[in-house]
Motif scaffolding. Structure first.
Motif, mmCIF file in Angstrom:
data_model
loop_
_atom_site.group_PDB
_atom_site.id
_atom_site.type_symbol
_atom_site.label_atom_id
_atom_site.label_comp_id
_atom_site.label_asym_id
_atom_site.label_seq_id
_atom_site.Cartn_x
_atom_site.Cartn_y
_atom_site.Cartn_z
ATOM 1 N N ILE A 141 4.044 5.292 45.979
ATOM 2 C CA ILE A 141 5.373 5.831 46.270
ATOM 3 C C ILE A 141 5.217 6.990 47.239
ATOM 4 N N LEU A 142 6.076 7.034 48.241
ATOM 5 C CA LEU A 142 6.069 8.152 49.191
ATOM 6 C C LEU A 142 7.272 9.051 48.956
ATOM 7 N N PHE A 143 7.006 10.353 48.856
ATOM 8 C CA PHE A 143 8.084 11.346 48.815
ATOM 9 C C PHE A 143 7.883 12.290 49.999
ATOM 10 N N PRO A 144 8.730 12.202 51.034
ATOM 11 C CA PRO A 144 8.608 13.119 52.171
ATOM 12 C C PRO A 144 9.039 14.535 51.772
ATOM 13 N N LEU A 145 8.222 15.502 52.135
ATOM 14 C CA LEU A 145 8.506 16.899 51.821
ATOM 15 C C LEU A 145 9.204 17.558 53.007
ATOM 16 N N LEU A 169 1.453 8.865 43.863
ATOM 17 C CA LEU A 169 2.527 9.564 44.573
ATOM 18 C C LEU A 169 1.969 10.216 45.836
ATOM 19 N N HIS A 170 2.492 9.804 46.983
ATOM 20 C CA HIS A 170 2.091 10.382 48.261
ATOM 21 C C HIS A 170 3.157 11.380 48.702
ATOM 22 N N LEU A 171 2.713 12.561 49.104
ATOM 23 C CA LEU A 171 3.607 13.583 49.629
ATOM 24 C C LEU A 171 3.287 13.770 51.108
ATOM 25 N N ILE A 247 10.973 7.521 48.071
ATOM 26 C CA ILE A 247 11.983 8.320 47.373
ATOM 27 C C ILE A 247 12.219 9.558 48.221
ATOM 28 N N MET A 248 13.468 9.814 48.602
ATOM 29 C CA MET A 248 13.770 10.916 49.506
ATOM 30 C C MET A 248 14.906 11.777 48.973
ATOM 31 N N ALA A 249 14.759 13.079 49.170
ATOM 32 C CA ALA A 249 15.896 13.974 48.971
ATOM 33 C C ALA A 249 16.763 13.866 50.210
ATOM 34 N N THR A 250 18.064 13.765 50.026
ATOM 35 C CA THR A 250 18.943 13.593 51.181
ATOM 36 C C THR A 250 19.943 14.737 51.259
#
Length: 281
Positions: A141-145, A169-171, A247-250
């Motif tokens: 899973i990728l979560f862009p910071l 989990l990839h950041l 998974i991204m915060a928008t």
């Protein structure tokens, strides 16, 4: 907005383009251990045909794979009220096949349907890829910071989700032209920095702090950085590292370019060939 241990909510008219993805959505829900809530939005036209289509599709869903689903029939005018009710009771993730607006619609400041749900909707959004391919198991899973304090809760949600499905989990933080607003930065530390190298180190330290925070959820975390435009770097990373889910915060639009071309999250959704979960923060 929770994304862990909540139903996948799939609204459809049973004759729209996204309806063909129902089996894939059902398999995805089963793979992450979530129940599926199918919301059949009934229209005035082709009503009987749509009912038959839905009945046939439900009969064709595979059995014995742990899938738990519920069918709810509503009128179109009830859709927003039902989504609001779900948000305040069980919670859920809204699955939809995004439509894409062309440049002319952009010029008229018309947002695509998925952008409206991301900015105004009561539930996190699961944007289905155009090719309909959804993973039956999630390994990465990728979560862009973006280093915004508003995204901290979304990181916690992503870490919990990764743990629940046993995923790595990839950041990823992208250094480039996509900037935070001054109100979202640690301006005191930045004003005290004496060189670009010190500014770079401030961000690197922040990335490591966030990685350590994610590791407290008992999940394997890989932190990485890239340079360039955020959406392009995110898509390149997904391809290179064989990411199964983003998974991204928008956020809402921050610049004029966000208005004309869409936010970073919107542009990732437009071009990704994997599903994207967008969490409004």
């Amino acid at each position: 907005m929770r994304i862990n241990n909540v139903p996948i909510v799939f609204p459809t008219t049973a004759i729209d383009k996204g309806f063909a993805l129902l089996p894939n959505v059902a398999s995805f829900a089963s793979s992450i251990g979530s129940p599926l809530r199918i919301i059949h939005v009934l229209g005035q036209r082709y009503r009987s045909y749509a009912e038959r289509q839905m009945a046939s599709a439900l009969e064709a869903l595979p059995s014995g794979n742990g899938l738990v689903y519920e069918l709810l029939k509503i009128e179109k005018k009830q859709r927003r009220a039902i989504l609001d009710e779900i948000a305040t009771t069980t919670g859920g993730i809204l699955a939809m096949l995004p439509t894409r607006h062309n440049f002319i619609n952009r010029l008229l400041a018309m947002m695509s349907d998925y952008e409206k749900f991301m900015i105004e909707g009561p539930l996190p959004l699961l944007a289905l890829p155009r090719n309909g391919a959804l993973p039956t198991s999630i390994g990465r899973i990728l979560f862009p910071l973006d280093l915004s304090p508003r995204s901290d809760d979304s990181l916690e949600q992503a870490a919990d989700f990764a743990k629940s499905v046993g995923a790595e989990l990839h950041l990823l933080h992208v250094f480039g032209d996509d900037r935070l607003l001054p109100s979202e930065m640690d301006m005191k530390a930045r004003m005290a920095a004496r060189s670009p190298r010190e500014l770079y180190q401030i961000d690197k330290d922040h990335i490591q702090d966030l990685a350590e925070r994610a590791r407290t959820h008992d999940v394997n975390v890989i932190a990485a950085t890239a340079e360039g435009r955020a959406h392009a770097a995110i898509l390149n990373y997904c391809n290179a590292e064989k990411i199964d889910l983003v998974i991204m915060a928008t956020h809402g639009p921050r610049t004029s370019e966000d208005i004309w071309k869409g936010t970073t999250t919107a542009r990732v959704i437009q071009h990704a060939n994997i599903p994207v979960i967008a969490i409004r923060c």
